[in-house]
Design a protein around this motif. Structure first.
Motif, PDB file in Angstrom:
ATOM      1  N   GLY A  89       0.814  -1.208   0.000  1.00 14.16           N
ATOM      2  CA  GLY A  89       0.000   0.000   0.000  1.00 14.16           C
ATOM      3  C   GLY A  89       0.850   1.261   0.000  1.00 14.16           C
ATOM      4  O   GLY A  89       2.024   1.243  -0.348  1.00 14.16           O
ATOM      5  N   GLU A  90       0.217   2.346   0.477  1.00 16.72           N
ATOM      6  CA  GLU A  90       0.835   3.670   0.450  1.00 16.72           C
ATOM      7  C   GLU A  90       2.203   3.706   1.123  1.00 16.72           C
ATOM      8  O   GLU A  90       3.156   4.249   0.615  1.00 16.72           O
ATOM      9  N   ARG A 125       4.396   1.483   1.839  1.00 17.82           N
ATOM     10  CA  ARG A 125       5.030   0.179   1.693  1.00 17.82           C
ATOM     11  C   ARG A 125       6.532   0.203   1.932  1.00 17.82           C
ATOM     12  O   ARG A 125       7.088  -0.753   2.445  1.00 17.82           O
ATOM     13  N   THR A 149      -0.571  -4.368   7.238  1.00 17.61           N
ATOM     14  CA  THR A 149      -1.419  -3.341   6.654  1.00 17.61           C
ATOM     15  C   THR A 149      -0.993  -3.023   5.234  1.00 17.61           C
ATOM     16  O   THR A 149      -1.823  -2.824   4.347  1.00 17.61           O
ATOM     17  N   GLU A 150       0.329  -2.978   5.002  1.00 24.15           N
ATOM     18  CA  GLU A 150       0.809  -2.564   3.697  1.00 24.15           C
ATOM     19  C   GLU A 150       0.880  -3.708   2.694  1.00 24.15           C
ATOM     20  O   GLU A 150       0.802  -3.484   1.492  1.00 24.15           O
ATOM     21  N   LYS A 161     -11.576  -5.134   0.660  1.00 27.68           N
ATOM     22  CA  LYS A 161     -10.887  -3.950   0.141  1.00 27.68           C
ATOM     23  C   LYS A 161     -11.168  -3.789  -1.347  1.00 27.68           C
ATOM     24  O   LYS A 161     -11.363  -2.684  -1.856  1.00 27.68           O
ATOM     25  N   THR A 197     -11.934   0.334   0.595  1.00 25.89           N
ATOM     26  CA  THR A 197     -11.484   0.838   1.887  1.00 25.89           C
ATOM     27  C   THR A 197     -11.600  -0.295   2.894  1.00 25.89           C
ATOM     28  O   THR A 197     -12.342  -1.246   2.679  1.00 25.89           O
TER      29      THR A 197
END
Lengths: 515, 509
Positions: free
Chosen positions: A163-164, A166, A254-255, A368, A373
């Motif tokens: 993700g963002e 990472r 999370t990532e 997701k 989200t």
């Protein structure tokens, strides 16, 4: 056939995925379909070979290493290529061999951004070789090499397809685990130099795990054992992850892309607990005894801390990640009792956590994809919009909180119970206190999981997603990828003996030589 | 005084020369001379063949090395000043092969720039000759001659981009620092000679080991000699020339300096420690301990802040020197430990040569497109040139010591040697090595994540859509070093078998 499996079975099951990865590298990146088929084929082939090994396995003698291969490897340092499978390795190897093909299937139409399925599958297959190898290696250096082989592919899986945030998460994951394994290697070397043959008193100078478990730290002073154990404790503890080394886990989960999270939760974390069971505890019994109360303490802190962490999360994936910290706390508590009962529970807990949490991460990935989200606040009404998915989420939450009849129960409940009577020499009152605290932890677990379920699956859909076309029910690929895990959760919950019968002789054997 | 000199002159007799033992050096010398002839006779037309001729010369010199290894006997010539044993043969092979890879890397670089070509390869061969001599040198004079033979061409090669200010700065800095180091070294050697009355390492050992040896003189001599070579191997705090020189010099030359020249410094240090200073563990062990620890921490911490890959590798090279110095801090504990320590350093040198040359090969290939070595220009390399990104990742992670890539075994052997005597100092240094490999991972992983996780820079003034084309010779270098890096990691027995050498036994005879 049996002869062939005896000589080549474990080597094949370990290296078939790697061979598949090499073949994949030769296929042009544009041939997406061929790449997927080849990846699936090699992981399935590994699974079939693993299946044959499982069928051929002598279950009446599950305590002994089977299919042993012992060949020359690095003579200058007296390290050999030794593989073997016993009741402790078997369930974990089987778990790996099942989860990876399912991940390949799930990736069929879920290649995360920025694409490049070729590299994605190559890394996944290298990862599989590392994981299977770790579970069957019976030489400390070979174990170490396989243990580390998983680092790079996982690093890139998070760094490229994450993700963002990472880059931060991937480097953190990498640094934490490398720090642990560097200290672990020092401990291995200390074992190499200090272990002596109890009969002759001579220095053994071997990395052979069979020999080292047999001599069980003979000739190593208790104080020295405590230091050596400390090195392994950090090495394996980071991987588990135990409180306070857990901070890399929520970030990494999370990532990471969905499949990365699944593999991380289902298998990578088990490398750490497996290391405790296979290496740290049997080879350094006195060190283990000295550290056990502290391991137990950190385990229950992990249980409570993980549960409280879960209650505070606003992101579904992060919540599941924190629940891993709590669940691995139960596993570590079982190990800390140093009893065969506790360690059996721990191994069951590893497998159960592997399939349940792996499944939860699959679900998080699919959520997701549909809602774009994972913020729990914005989700809701899944049972209305995608009822089957909602029910699966409910089922897995129930399994995760330890509902009797599902797999999670048999990991948690015996682990708590085992703390009632820890091994001789351990402080009974302390462990009984841990037992009570851990029991409180299960209540908290029920709390956060039910709350999660209530906020995401129940109620009516939010306005912003009410008419979204993206929200569809479970697709066919998802069914194929998930069904085996769902069946496993139910099956192991109803017939826990399937695992306990295999692990018990091996655990008893391991502790017997240790005592 | 005059009388003693005249007796020396009278007493001179030609030493019995073992021609087979010095055949590698003679072959190399022959090819160096041949290159000069080609230059003189063919002038410009010679440009087409010099690089091929140089690489052929380096490979041809491997032949006598192999026959000597096949023969297996330890040889000693020039009254014992020149020894050919397993250890020196392994190191000669490393130098020659590293030299060969450097020629591969240089071919396009030197031919495409407006540089003197023939002279470049002559310089390269003579530097390699110095290294090959160094591997066999067992007395102070031979060591010094070998050192100058390899250093002076290296000073020149560092300035080879003669119209570039940075290259001039690189060469000048390297030259001044190098000469200063040579002076310190010579002073140390003179002290040792004064204490021992001989330049032979074996004699020095027996003279300074006894109780009668003046401690102050011996200590100063050892310190000065070690400091002199500390410059050569770029150990902290004698590394200050390295980053600027590495950045300014032509990149193939940087590769050469960071691998071959550093290895030559180590070879000299090893011969000195294991033969010359062997009896004075009390003097060199603390010195090596401090140098090793300082180099590891210093190199790694400074590397964290670099923005240029070449400078980063310069600092990482300082740290790598620290790892290699570490086993010398416990080498004097016993003969068994000394053997472990020696083979661990030799193993490290061999593996380090493969992985570091590989990293420079990628840097050279990428710079052909980006004309820069800034880390930011590596962004998104995996997207447009996946092959080079994978290769660079392999080399960087090997340098970081991640199994199953070569570097892990090198570090493993070092830690093994450190822990084997079981002393607190040794274990402490082992822990320092472990901690430093984690620090080092951060900057290696940062480059890797630039290549893999980022998109190519949008404002780049170079093409980020098509794969980078690597010239054949650079590809060959990549394949060679990459295969070696992987093979050393997966089947370390291959390198372990060759580097399992002993010096103490042969040196002390």
């Amino acid at each position: 056939m049996t002869d062939f499996l005896n000589d080549w079975g474990l080597t094949l099951v370990t290296f078939v995925p790697l061979a598949g990865a090499l073949v994949l590298m030769a296929v042009p990146a544009a041939e997406e379909k061929a790449l997927k088929q080849l990846a699936l084929l090699s992981s399935l082939l590994a699974m079939v070979i693993g299946g044959l090994l499982l069928i051929d396995f002598d279950y009446s003698n599950a305590g002994a290493l089977q299919y042993v291969v012992d060949a020359r490897w690095i003579e200058v340092i007296n390290s050999r290529y030794i593989l073997g499978l016993d009741g402790i390795s078997l369930p974990l190897m089987a778990l790996t061999l099942v989860v990876v093909p399912l991940c390949v299937i799930y990736s069929w139409d879920h290649i995360p951004e920025p694409g490049n399925p070729k590299a994605f599958f190559v890394l996944m297959l290298i990862l599989e070789t590392g994981m299977v190898g770790t579970f069957v290696a019976q030489d400390l250096i070979l174990f170490f090499v396989f243990f580390e082989v998983v680092l790079l592919p996982m690093f890139f899986m998070i760094a490229v397809w994450g993700g963002e945030n990472r880059r931060y998460a991937s480097i953190k994951f990498f640094l934490f685990t490398l720090f642990g394994s560097a200290l672990m290697l020092l401990s291995f070397l200390a074992l190499f130099f200090l272990s002596t043959d109890p009969a002759t008193g001579e220095s053994l100078r071997t990395f052979d795990m069979r020999v080292l478990s047999d001599v069980a730290g003979a000739g190593i002073l208790s104080a020295t054992q405590i230091w050596i154990f400390a090195g392994m404790f950090i090495g394996f503890g980071v991987k588990v992850p135990m409180f306070p080394f857990h901070t890399w886990l929520p970030d990494a989960h999370t990532e990471a892309p969905t499949v990365g999270s699944v593999i991380l939760a289902a298998i990578l974390l088990k490398l750490g607990t497996y290391g405790f069971v296979r290496i740290a505890v049997p080879m350094l019994p006195e060190g283990a005894e000295a550290w056990a109360p502290w391991i137990g303490l950190l385990a229950v802190i992990g249980i409570i801390y993980g549960a409280l962490g879960c209650l505070a999360q606003t992101d579904m994936k992060r919540l599941i990640a924190f629940s891993s910290v709590a669940h691995m706390g139960f596993v570590m508590l079982g190990i800390a009792t140093l009893t065969d009962f506790g360690i059996n529970a721990a191994i069951f807990g590893m497998v159960a956590h592997g399939i349940i949490t792996g499944m939860l991460f699959f679900l998080a990935g699919s959520v997701k994809e549909r809602y774009h989200t994972l913020e729990i606040r914005r989700l809701g009404g899944m049972l209305v919009q995608a009822p089957r998915m909602g029910w699966i989420l409910g089922f897995c939450s129930m399994a995760s909180l330890g509902l009797p009849g599902l797999a999670g129960f048999w990991g948690e409940f015996p682990a708590i119970l085992s703390a009632y009577s820890p091994a001789e020499g351990l402080p009974v009152e302390t462990f009984r206190t841990y037992m009570v605290v851990a029991a409180v932890g299960t209540v908290l677990a029920a709390g956060y999981l039910l709350w999660l379920l209530q906020r995401t699956a129940m109620g009516s859909p939010r306005e912003e997603f009410a008419n979204s076309d993206d929200i569809v029910d479970v697709t066919r690929t998802e069914w194929i990828a998930w069904a085996p895990l769902l069946v496993g959760i139910l099956l192991f919950g109803l017939v826990p003996g399937l695992i306990f019968d295999v692990t018990d002789p091996a655990v008893v054997g391991l502790l017997a030589t240790g005592g | 005084m005059l009388g003693s000199v005249s007796t020396l002159v009278v007493a001179f007799e030609r030493p019995a020369i073992d021609w087979h033992a010095i055949a590698p050096e003679l072959t190399l010398l022959g090819f160096g001379a041949l290159l000069t002839l080609v230059d003189i006779v063919w002038l410009e037309r010679g440009r087409a063949v010099v690089s091929a001729l140089a690489s052929f010369g380096l490979l041809a010199s491997m032949v006598p090395v192999l026959t000597l290894a096949w023969d297996g006997a330890d040889r000693s010539t020039f009254w014992g000043a020149y020894v050919v044993d397993d250890y020196s043969l392994v190191m000669k092979a490393v130098f020659l092969l590293a030299g060969y890879v450097v020629v591969l890397l240089s071919t396009n670089y030197i031919a495409e720039g407006d540089y003197w070509e023939n002279e470049y390869y002559q310089m390269l061969l003579s530097a390699v000759l110095g290294m090959v001599v160094m591997a066999s040198a067992r007395d102070l004079v031979t060591i010094f001659v070998a050192l100058e033979l390899l250093s002076i061409p290296a000073y020149l090669m560092a300035t080879w981009r003669k119209r570039d200010l940075r290259s001039n700065e690189a060469g000048l800095k390297y030259y001044l620092m190098g000469v200063f180091a040579s002076a310190v070294l010579l002073y140390g050697m003179s002290l040792l000679y004064g204490a021992a009355g001989s330049t032979m390492l074996v004699d020095i050992d027996s003279a300074i080991s006894g109780d009668g040896a003046p401690l102050a003189v011996v200590t100063l001599g050892v310190i000065f000699v070690v400091v002199g070579f500390g410059f050569k191997v770029s150990a902290f705090p004698f590394h200050t020339w390295a980053p600027d020189t590495y950045e300014g010099a032509p990149t193939p030359v940087t590769a050469f300096l960071s691998v071959a020249s550093k290895a030559a410094g180590f070879v000299a240090l090893l011969s000195l420690v294991f033969v010359g200073f062997w009896g004075r563990a009390d003097v060199y062990q603390p010195l090596m301990w401090a140098l090793a620890a300082a180099s590891m921490f210093g190199g790694n911490l400074m590397a964290l802040r670099q923005t240029n890959v070449v400078r980063l590798l310069a600092y990482s090279g300082v740290a790598q020197a620290g790892y290699m110095l570490a086993p010398l801090a416990v080498a004097g504990e016993s003969l068994a430990v000394a053997d472990d320590a020696l083979s661990s350093v030799v193993t490290y040198l061999a593996i380090y040569a493969a992985m570091n040359l590989g990293a420079f090969a990628v840097i050279i290939a990428v710079a052909r497109r980006t004309a820069s070595a800034e880390i930011d220009t590596y962004k998104g390399l995996f997207r447009y040139s996946p092959g080079l990104a994978v290769a660079m990742t392999i080399f960087l992670m090997a340098l970081a010591g991640i199994p199953p890539l070569g570097g892990w075994f090198a570090k493993f052997e070092i830690v093994l040697a450190l822990i084997s005597p079981g002393t607190a100092w040794g274990v402490a240094l082992g822990v320092i090595v472990a901690i430093n490999s984690v620090i080092a991972l951060y900057y290696y992983a940062r480059i890797a994540s630039h290549m893999w996780a980022e998109a190519p820079p949008e404002s780049a003034d170079f093409d980020t859509t098509t794969p980078i084309k690597t010239p054949t010779s650079v590809s060959a270098a990549l394949v060679l070093t990459g295969a070696a890096t992987l093979a050393f990691g997966i089947l370390p027995q291959w390198v372990g078998h060759f580097t399992d050498v002993s010096l103490v036994a042969t040196g002390l005879g």
